[in-house]
Design a protein around this motif. Sequence first.
Motif, PDB file in Angstrom:
ATOM      1  N   LEU A 146       3.940  -0.196  -5.009  1.00  0.00           N
ATOM      2  CA  LEU A 146       4.575   0.309  -3.516  1.00  0.00           C
ATOM      3  C   LEU A 146       3.471   1.887  -3.399  1.00  0.00           C
ATOM      4  O   LEU A 146       3.640   1.798  -4.713  1.00  0.00           O
ATOM      5  CB  LEU A 146       5.902   0.619  -3.733  1.00  0.00           C
ATOM      6  CG  LEU A 146       6.388  -1.449  -3.417  1.00  0.00           C
ATOM      7  CD1 LEU A 146       8.431  -0.828  -4.130  1.00  0.00           C
ATOM      8  CD2 LEU A 146       6.232  -2.219  -2.495  1.00  0.00           C
ATOM      9  N   GLY A 147       4.188   2.243  -2.503  1.00  0.00           N
ATOM     10  CA  GLY A 147       3.967   3.841  -2.053  1.00  0.00           C
ATOM     11  C   GLY A 147       2.179   3.141  -1.675  1.00  0.00           C
ATOM     12  O   GLY A 147       1.570   2.284  -0.867  1.00  0.00           O
ATOM     13  N   ALA A 148       1.376   4.330  -1.551  1.00  0.00           N
ATOM     14  CA  ALA A 148      -0.080   4.495  -1.063  1.00  0.00           C
ATOM     15  C   ALA A 148      -1.047   4.605  -2.433  1.00  0.00           C
ATOM     16  O   ALA A 148      -0.863   5.505  -3.424  1.00  0.00           O
ATOM     17  CB  ALA A 148       0.227   5.329  -0.520  1.00  0.00           C
ATOM     18  N   HIS A 149      -2.281   3.523  -2.038  1.00  0.00           N
ATOM     19  CA  HIS A 149      -3.031   3.692  -3.413  1.00  0.00           C
ATOM     20  C   HIS A 149      -4.148   3.367  -2.858  1.00  0.00           C
ATOM     21  O   HIS A 149      -5.295   2.687  -1.623  1.00  0.00           O
ATOM     22  CB  HIS A 149      -2.999   2.074  -4.190  1.00  0.00           C
ATOM     23  CG  HIS A 149      -1.365   2.103  -4.933  1.00  0.00           C
ATOM     24  ND1 HIS A 149      -0.698   2.745  -6.236  1.00  0.00           N
ATOM     25  CD2 HIS A 149       0.023   1.500  -4.270  1.00  0.00           C
ATOM     26  CE1 HIS A 149       0.700   2.189  -6.683  1.00  0.00           C
ATOM     27  NE2 HIS A 149       0.885   1.991  -5.372  1.00  0.00           N
ATOM     28  N   PRO A 150      -5.262   3.632  -3.615  1.00  0.00           N
ATOM     29  CA  PRO A 150      -6.737   4.275  -2.999  1.00  0.00           C
ATOM     30  C   PRO A 150      -7.011   2.579  -2.717  1.00  0.00           C
ATOM     31  O   PRO A 150      -6.759   1.541  -3.212  1.00  0.00           O
ATOM     32  CB  PRO A 150      -7.905   4.297  -4.066  1.00  0.00           C
ATOM     33  CG  PRO A 150      -7.194   5.356  -4.624  1.00  0.00           C
ATOM     34  CD  PRO A 150      -5.062   4.639  -4.975  1.00  0.00           C
ATOM     35  N   ALA A 151      -7.993   1.649  -1.412  1.00  0.00           N
ATOM     36  CA  ALA A 151      -8.520   0.690  -1.605  1.00  0.00           C
ATOM     37  C   ALA A 151      -9.880   0.885  -0.693  1.00  0.00           C
ATOM     38  O   ALA A 151     -10.065   2.749  -0.126  1.00  0.00           O
ATOM     39  CB  ALA A 151      -7.442   0.376  -0.471  1.00  0.00           C
ATOM     40  N   PRO A 152     -10.936  -0.389  -0.486  1.00  0.00           N
ATOM     41  CA  PRO A 152     -11.889  -0.013   0.159  1.00  0.00           C
ATOM     42  C   PRO A 152     -11.269   0.290   1.700  1.00  0.00           C
ATOM     43  O   PRO A 152     -10.295  -0.915   2.060  1.00  0.00           O
ATOM     44  CB  PRO A 152     -12.822  -1.487   0.130  1.00  0.00           C
ATOM     45  CG  PRO A 152     -11.164  -2.107  -1.171  1.00  0.00           C
ATOM     46  CD  PRO A 152     -10.757  -1.478  -1.355  1.00  0.00           C
ATOM     47  N   GLY A 153     -12.089   0.935   2.436  1.00  0.00           N
ATOM     48  CA  GLY A 153     -12.050   1.158   3.913  1.00  0.00           C
ATOM     49  C   GLY A 153     -10.746   2.078   3.857  1.00  0.00           C
ATOM     50  O   GLY A 153     -10.579   2.298   5.455  1.00  0.00           O
ATOM     51  N   GLY A 154     -10.057   2.569   2.358  1.00  0.00           N
ATOM     52  CA  GLY A 154      -8.409   4.235   2.676  1.00  0.00           C
ATOM     53  C   GLY A 154      -7.880   3.644   1.952  1.00  0.00           C
ATOM     54  O   GLY A 154      -8.481   3.528   0.826  1.00  0.00           O
ATOM     55  N   THR A 155      -6.249   3.731   2.299  1.00  0.00           N
ATOM     56  CA  THR A 155      -6.129   4.116   1.693  1.00  0.00           C
ATOM     57  C   THR A 155      -4.344   2.815   2.155  1.00  0.00           C
ATOM     58  O   THR A 155      -4.098   2.407   2.898  1.00  0.00           O
ATOM     59  CB  THR A 155      -4.897   5.150   1.472  1.00  0.00           C
ATOM     60  OG1 THR A 155      -5.957   6.300   1.347  1.00  0.00           O
ATOM     61  CG2 THR A 155      -3.529   4.927   0.739  1.00  0.00           C
ATOM     62  N   LEU A 156      -4.270   1.524   0.839  1.00  0.00           N
ATOM     63  CA  LEU A 156      -3.183   0.843   0.884  1.00  0.00           C
ATOM     64  C   LEU A 156      -2.013   1.500   1.309  1.00  0.00           C
ATOM     65  O   LEU A 156      -1.371   1.847   0.108  1.00  0.00           O
ATOM     66  CB  LEU A 156      -3.804  -0.642   0.339  1.00  0.00           C
ATOM     67  CG  LEU A 156      -2.330  -1.576  -0.406  1.00  0.00           C
ATOM     68  CD1 LEU A 156      -2.613  -1.814   1.248  1.00  0.00           C
ATOM     69  CD2 LEU A 156      -2.509  -1.845  -1.287  1.00  0.00           C
ATOM     70  N   VAL A 157      -1.533   1.214   2.001  1.00  0.00           N
ATOM     71  CA  VAL A 157       0.144   1.951   2.316  1.00  0.00           C
ATOM     72  C   VAL A 157       1.066   0.844   2.354  1.00  0.00           C
ATOM     73  O   VAL A 157       0.943  -0.867   2.803  1.00  0.00           O
ATOM     74  CB  VAL A 157       0.368   2.422   3.368  1.00  0.00           C
ATOM     75  CG1 VAL A 157       1.956   3.109   3.610  1.00  0.00           C
ATOM     76  CG2 VAL A 157      -0.232   3.588   3.188  1.00  0.00           C
ATOM     77  N   ARG A 158       1.983   0.515   1.493  1.00  0.00           N
ATOM     78  CA  ARG A 158       2.745  -0.685   1.084  1.00  0.00           C
ATOM     79  C   ARG A 158       4.216   0.113   0.757  1.00  0.00           C
ATOM     80  O   ARG A 158       4.527   0.121   0.119  1.00  0.00           O
ATOM     81  CB  ARG A 158       2.464  -1.632   0.231  1.00  0.00           C
ATOM     82  CG  ARG A 158       3.383  -3.021  -0.124  1.00  0.00           C
ATOM     83  CD  ARG A 158       3.110  -3.989  -0.802  1.00  0.00           C
ATOM     84  NE  ARG A 158       2.227  -4.880  -0.945  1.00  0.00           N
ATOM     85  CZ  ARG A 158       0.768  -4.848  -1.490  1.00  0.00           C
ATOM     86  NH1 ARG A 158       0.946  -3.985  -2.407  1.00  0.00           N
ATOM     87  NH2 ARG A 158       0.294  -5.693  -0.747  1.00  0.00           N
ATOM     88  N   VAL A 159       5.004  -1.039   1.558  1.00  0.00           N
ATOM     89  CA  VAL A 159       6.441  -0.333   2.084  1.00  0.00           C
ATOM     90  C   VAL A 159       7.669  -1.562   1.480  1.00  0.00           C
ATOM     91  O   VAL A 159       7.639  -2.836   1.971  1.00  0.00           O
ATOM     92  CB  VAL A 159       7.021   0.902   2.569  1.00  0.00           C
ATOM     93  CG1 VAL A 159       5.941   1.711   2.863  1.00  0.00           C
ATOM     94  CG2 VAL A 159       7.248  -0.313   3.935  1.00  0.00           C
ATOM     95  N   LEU A 160       9.358  -0.907   1.079  1.00  0.00           N
ATOM     96  CA  LEU A 160       9.734  -2.106   1.224  1.00  0.00           C
ATOM     97  C   LEU A 160      10.901  -1.651   1.559  1.00  0.00           C
ATOM     98  O   LEU A 160      11.892  -1.542   1.153  1.00  0.00           O
ATOM     99  CB  LEU A 160      10.254  -2.698  -0.710  1.00  0.00           C
ATOM    100  CG  LEU A 160      10.722  -4.143  -1.471  1.00  0.00           C
ATOM    101  CD1 LEU A 160      10.375  -5.230   0.089  1.00  0.00           C
ATOM    102  CD2 LEU A 160      11.503  -3.870  -2.671  1.00  0.00           C
ATOM    103  N   ARG A 161      11.346  -2.294   2.509  1.00  0.00           N
ATOM    104  CA  ARG A 161      12.344  -2.271   3.352  1.00  0.00           C
ATOM    105  C   ARG A 161      12.915  -3.696   3.903  1.00  0.00           C
ATOM    106  O   ARG A 161      13.225  -4.092   4.924  1.00  0.00           O
ATOM    107  CB  ARG A 161      12.036  -1.382   4.619  1.00  0.00           C
ATOM    108  CG  ARG A 161      11.253  -0.001   4.442  1.00  0.00           C
ATOM    109  CD  ARG A 161      12.538   0.717   4.290  1.00  0.00           C
ATOM    110  NE  ARG A 161      11.814   2.388   3.742  1.00  0.00           N
ATOM    111  CZ  ARG A 161      11.207   2.521   3.103  1.00  0.00           C
ATOM    112  NH1 ARG A 161      11.292   2.098   1.841  1.00  0.00           N
ATOM    113  NH2 ARG A 161      11.175   4.189   2.879  1.00  0.00           N
ATOM    114  N   PRO A 162      14.039  -4.044   3.394  1.00  0.00           N
ATOM    115  CA  PRO A 162      14.901  -5.398   3.744  1.00  0.00           C
ATOM    116  C   PRO A 162      15.686  -5.047   4.966  1.00  0.00           C
ATOM    117  O   PRO A 162      15.673  -3.707   4.959  1.00  0.00           O
ATOM    118  CB  PRO A 162      15.384  -5.167   2.148  1.00  0.00           C
ATOM    119  CG  PRO A 162      15.026  -4.357   1.196  1.00  0.00           C
ATOM    120  CD  PRO A 162      14.329  -3.224   2.052  1.00  0.00           C
ATOM    121  N   LEU A 163      15.940  -5.683   5.682  1.00  0.00           N
ATOM    122  CA  LEU A 163      16.354  -5.726   7.079  1.00  0.00           C
ATOM    123  C   LEU A 163      15.539  -4.997   8.161  1.00  0.00           C
ATOM    124  O   LEU A 163      15.747  -4.313   8.848  1.00  0.00           O
ATOM    125  CB  LEU A 163      17.866  -5.272   6.702  1.00  0.00           C
ATOM    126  CG  LEU A 163      18.709  -5.650   5.410  1.00  0.00           C
ATOM    127  CD1 LEU A 163      20.044  -5.038   5.309  1.00  0.00           C
ATOM    128  CD2 LEU A 163      19.024  -7.514   6.190  1.00  0.00           C
TER     129      LEU A 163
END
Length: 720
Positions: free
Chosen positions: A25-42
């Motif tokens: 989760l959070g922000a991580h370097p990825a090809p083409g920019g920054t991968l952002v993933r969040v976990l928000r049930p509901l």
Amino acid sequence: MHATLSGAERARLLAGEHHDPHALLGAHPAPGGTLVRVLRPLARRVAVRGTELTPEGDGLFSAILPPEQAGDRCPVVTWSDGSRSRGHDPYRFLPALGDVDLHLLAEGRHERLWEALGARPMTHQGVAGTRFTVWAPNARGVRVVGDFNGWDGTGFPMRSLGSTGVWELFVPGVAAGTRYKYDICRADGTHALHADPLALAAECPPATASVVHHSTYEWGDAEWMARRAERPPHAAPMSVYELHLPSWRPGLGYRQLAEELPPYIRDLGFTHVELMPPAEHPFGGSWGYQITGYYAPTARLGPPDDFKYLVDALHRAGIGVLMDWVPAHFPKDEWALIRFDGTPCYEHPDPRRAEHPDWGTLEFDYGRPEVRNFLVANAVFWCEEYHIDGLRVDAVASMLYLDYSRAEGQWTPNADGGRENWDAVAFLQEMNATVYRRCPGVVTVAEESTAWDGVTRATDHGGLGFGFKWNMGWMHDSLTYMSKEPVHRGWHHGDMTFSMVYAYSENYLLPISHDEVVHGKRALVSKMPGDWWQQRANLRAYLAFMWSHPGKQLLFMGQEFAQGAEWSETDGPQWWVLDPTYAAAGDHAGVQRLVRHLNTRYRATPALWERDTEPSGFSWVEADAATDNVLAFLRFAANGTPLLAVSNFSPVVRHAYRLGVPPVAKRWREALNTDATEYGGSGITTPTPVRTTPTPSHGHPTSLPLTLPPLTTVWLRPTT
């Protein structure tokens, strides 16, 4: 397009079993920019800097943000009910626990453990929130749940900080007053909610959640704290009033008690109070001796800062504060310490060592560094954070012996084949050494009922390191004697003299505690034989004997005015017997007046406390008058000034009773007479000052011919 989570990683994360949710989760370097993933049930939708994240299902949303969208990435969440919120993502933050803390935690040597574990409001990386940290070494995963997430921890998994067994998560926006617990995934994949072992506050029972706490209290006892270490407690007056805060004045909270308790104690002249365990406990009938919140004052009487206010008020009134501390065992409430991470964590892994046979509780694993750290730091915590002046350690004997209350076959010997619990010994030594090193002026007291050698001997000389030991032998023997009719006391005379055989083997405190006035043992005055007048006379004589005997004194609430009923935690002391409209109010007030005078004259008489731990500070005058029921001894101050204490535990007046005294003065004057009419006595006395005669007696060249009132203790001191 971007890579979604693998099935295994996704499953572990959603099940609360992942050891490093920050890697997913959070922000991580990825090809083409920054991968952002969040976990928000509901959540219905999630957007970051104007870019809507792609739903991955189960409350997961992600997207790759181009480099030009770097910077603040606070997700904007549209919830299923249509409402919107914006806030910092917990998974954008680095660990909020430093390397030094982690090192000390791993070593089991963090002396301020409450600053590293638990819920700590703070500003981290410029953002206000609360850092949650918990030790759960065998958990598959840990999540924090509370008011801030609807008690659903799916979106708040914590990360494991390496081999320390500590899990951590900084949650932005969480402030003091928030309720929370830990959702722990055990080794078998099942989940359990547990209160925080290091919580600084808790809900009022029967509610069981922990509460985020940040103290704003400003102490006013600087003078007390600076001066309390000026004189060693062994060479200072100490008379202790033991009380159960919830029942001393039922219905009063800490703030109200702070208005009523200090003036009452000060008026009676006690130097200290001893509070039955103030830490949080779910069952009020345990009187605080079955603790679930070791770092939280009970919420029954108010918030933690109100407890500080009470301690502060006592200090400003010149009264020291001791508290009962219970490292011997803890209860089995499933939401508390028991099998905290799904395995024996705080308790010993051997069921025979873990189960306490007397109280249906569990014993701590004193050999585990983290558990020992939890307890040692807790002792320091109360002294440093709450300015406690002393710890009375409960049930020490049950810790020291592997076979305590266990039958043959129910315990295993130590490595040497003996019954001593060396892990507990090492823990007690470390606790005492640490408290005395860190907290000048603090004293520790052991409730230890056996003949264990060196309870109050220094740790560097092989002792346990306590300042005082409860003299349970004196208590038992003297109460046995006093319970007998005077005609039979001659056969039990040794019960009153035996204590002086071992009086200097330890530093002793003489306890008449709550344990002696409950469970059918009767109130102190009701233990005495005879009619009401004789019972009160016996009690008065006994209390004065106690105050003059070597050792410090402790008296439980209600006994200072001779209440006739056993103590009840629901009713408290029988204050109504002092009501002037009550027919016997004067009788009870007389005993109370005696206790007041005992304390004031004790504090003004160095002979009664300066040389408590020195054999040369005591000398028998008459120890063998068994048929007379008479005891007489001398106490000496550091400058040699004596006080003569004489007890006549028979109901007859003894005229011209000759007692030898040292030739320090030609006249002696009564300093106290428990038969005085102001205490409810008959008023019989020796006309004073009484002159010495050159008649040798009891090994002294001079003597005093005294009139000894019935069932009375008299103190006399030389006068010019």
